[in-house]
Scaffold this motif. Structure first.
Motif, PDB file in Angstrom:
ATOM      1  N   LEU A   6       0.833  -1.203   0.000  1.00  9.57           N
ATOM      2  CA  LEU A   6       0.000   0.000   0.000  1.00  9.57           C
ATOM      3  C   LEU A   6       0.870   1.256   0.000  1.00  9.57           C
ATOM      4  O   LEU A   6       0.607   2.221  -0.714  1.00  9.57           O
ATOM      5  CB  LEU A   6      -0.933   0.002   1.223  1.00  9.57           C
ATOM      6  N   SER A  10       1.296   3.799  -3.283  1.00 10.74           N
ATOM      7  CA  SER A  10       0.815   5.176  -3.216  1.00 10.74           C
ATOM      8  C   SER A  10       1.954   6.186  -3.351  1.00 10.74           C
ATOM      9  O   SER A  10       1.748   7.300  -3.827  1.00 10.74           O
ATOM     10  CB  SER A  10       0.044   5.416  -1.908  1.00 10.74           C
ATOM     11  N   GLN A 115      -4.526  12.063   1.753  1.00  7.94           N
ATOM     12  CA  GLN A 115      -5.973  12.077   1.498  1.00  7.94           C
ATOM     13  C   GLN A 115      -6.314  12.981   0.306  1.00  7.94           C
ATOM     14  O   GLN A 115      -7.061  12.590  -0.585  1.00  7.94           O
ATOM     15  CB  GLN A 115      -6.693  12.545   2.758  1.00  7.94           C
ATOM     16  N   GLN A 120      -9.938   8.522  -3.768  1.00 10.69           N
ATOM     17  CA  GLN A 120     -10.583   7.225  -3.453  1.00 10.69           C
ATOM     18  C   GLN A 120      -9.589   6.182  -2.947  1.00 10.69           C
ATOM     19  O   GLN A 120      -9.956   5.265  -2.210  1.00 10.69           O
ATOM     20  CB  GLN A 120     -11.247   6.644  -4.720  1.00 10.69           C
ATOM     21  N   ALA A 121      -8.328   6.320  -3.377  1.00  6.31           N
ATOM     22  CA  ALA A 121      -7.321   5.321  -2.997  1.00  6.31           C
ATOM     23  C   ALA A 121      -6.895   5.476  -1.530  1.00  6.31           C
ATOM     24  O   ALA A 121      -6.183   4.632  -0.994  1.00  6.31           O
ATOM     25  CB  ALA A 121      -6.108   5.422  -3.918  1.00  6.31           C
ATOM     26  N   TYR A 122      -7.317   6.580  -0.909  1.00  7.37           N
ATOM     27  CA  TYR A 122      -7.005   6.790   0.518  1.00  7.37           C
ATOM     28  C   TYR A 122      -8.024   6.008   1.347  1.00  7.37           C
ATOM     29  O   TYR A 122      -9.141   6.453   1.575  1.00  7.37           O
ATOM     30  CB  TYR A 122      -7.067   8.278   0.846  1.00  7.37           C
ATOM     31  N   THR A 123      -7.627   4.814   1.758  1.00 13.07           N
ATOM     32  CA  THR A 123      -8.526   3.923   2.501  1.00 13.07           C
ATOM     33  C   THR A 123      -8.030   3.793   3.945  1.00 13.07           C
ATOM     34  O   THR A 123      -6.902   4.189   4.254  1.00 13.07           O
ATOM     35  CB  THR A 123      -8.520   2.524   1.874  1.00 13.07           C
ATOM     36  N   ALA A 124      -8.858   3.212   4.803  1.00 12.45           N
ATOM     37  CA  ALA A 124      -8.459   3.025   6.205  1.00 12.45           C
ATOM     38  C   ALA A 124      -7.185   2.182   6.333  1.00 12.45           C
ATOM     39  O   ALA A 124      -6.280   2.556   7.091  1.00 12.45           O
ATOM     40  CB  ALA A 124      -9.617   2.425   7.010  1.00 12.45           C
ATOM     41  N   PRO A 125      -7.064   1.053   5.600  1.00 11.36           N
ATOM     42  CA  PRO A 125      -5.820   0.274   5.714  1.00 11.36           C
ATOM     43  C   PRO A 125      -4.595   1.042   5.215  1.00 11.36           C
ATOM     44  O   PRO A 125      -3.500   0.915   5.787  1.00 11.36           O
ATOM     45  CB  PRO A 125      -6.067  -0.951   4.824  1.00 11.36           C
ATOM     46  N   LEU A 126      -4.782   1.849   4.159  1.00 12.02           N
ATOM     47  CA  LEU A 126      -3.652   2.635   3.645  1.00 12.02           C
ATOM     48  C   LEU A 126      -3.232   3.680   4.684  1.00 12.02           C
ATOM     49  O   LEU A 126      -2.047   3.854   4.967  1.00 12.02           O
ATOM     50  CB  LEU A 126      -4.041   3.319   2.329  1.00 12.02           C
ATOM     51  N   ARG A 127      -4.216   4.345   5.265  1.00 14.23           N
ATOM     52  CA  ARG A 127      -3.941   5.341   6.306  1.00 14.23           C
ATOM     53  C   ARG A 127      -3.145   4.695   7.450  1.00 14.23           C
ATOM     54  O   ARG A 127      -2.154   5.234   7.918  1.00 14.23           O
ATOM     55  CB  ARG A 127      -5.272   5.890   6.822  1.00 14.23           C
TER      56      ARG A 127
END
Ligand code: HEM
Length: 147
Positions: A6, A10, A115, A120-127
């Motif tokens: 991830l 990114s 973010q 859209q690619a900013y997800t909870a697991p990525l964060r």
């Protein structure tokens, strides 16, 4: 594992445009804590965010921060190899009056930039993956700061 994928995925495009993304980060940082502006006293004293953003030395610092993040992303498999560098970096920031809580605020600003840039690619697991990596970096800098 998944976290590293991830982060690497990114950073691939963001890392190619360090200054604009770093500027988004630091603009956010000064919104969160305007007092940090006063720690950047280059030739042109950073009286306002705009003064700061137009100072070449400040933009160099933005680049330096992004290069540290870039190094962390490149060394995800052996972050320990950055230990001495990060201890020393923490010590340098202690010397210029930056406190360790401010490192955490840079982390919040980093997440904000991700973010904005990833949408859209900013997800909870990525964060969470980014937070985990940044926390390791800050922990080492904070140990150096306290030495
Ligand atoms: C150096 C301020 C956060 C990376 C410096 C310097 C200042 C400064 C005043 C010395 C002058 C210069 O080199 O431009 C701040 C402030 C921060 C902050 C106010 C907000 C909390 C960070 C973070 C990183 C970082 C989070 C990396 C993850 C660097 C690097 C240098 C530097 C690589 C150069 C050190 C050297 O000369 O060897 N910083 N900094 N800074 N900073 Fe920061």
């Amino acid at each position: 594992g998944k976290d590293k994928e991830l982060i690497r995925g990114s950073w691939e495009s963001l890392g190619k445009n360090k200054v604009p993304h770093g500027v988004i980060m630091f603009s956010r940082l000064f919104e969160l804590d305007p007092a940090l502006l006063s720690l950047f006293h280059y030739n042109t004293n950073c009286g306002s965010t705009q003064d700061c953003l137009s100072s070449p030395e400040f933009l160099e610092h933005v680049t330096k921060v992004m290069l540290v993040i870039d190094a962390a992303v490149s060394h995800l498999d052996d972050l320990h190899s950055l230990e001495d560098f990060l201890l020393n970096l923490g010590r340098k920031h202690q010397a210029v009056g930056v406190n360790t809580q401010s490192f955490a605020m840079v982390g919040e600003s980093l997440l904000y930039m991700l973010q904005c840039s990833l949408g859209q690619a900013y997800t909870a697991p990525l964060r969470q993956a980014w937070l985990n990596m940044y926390s390791i970096v800050v922990a080492a800098m904070s140990r150096g700061w306290a030495k």
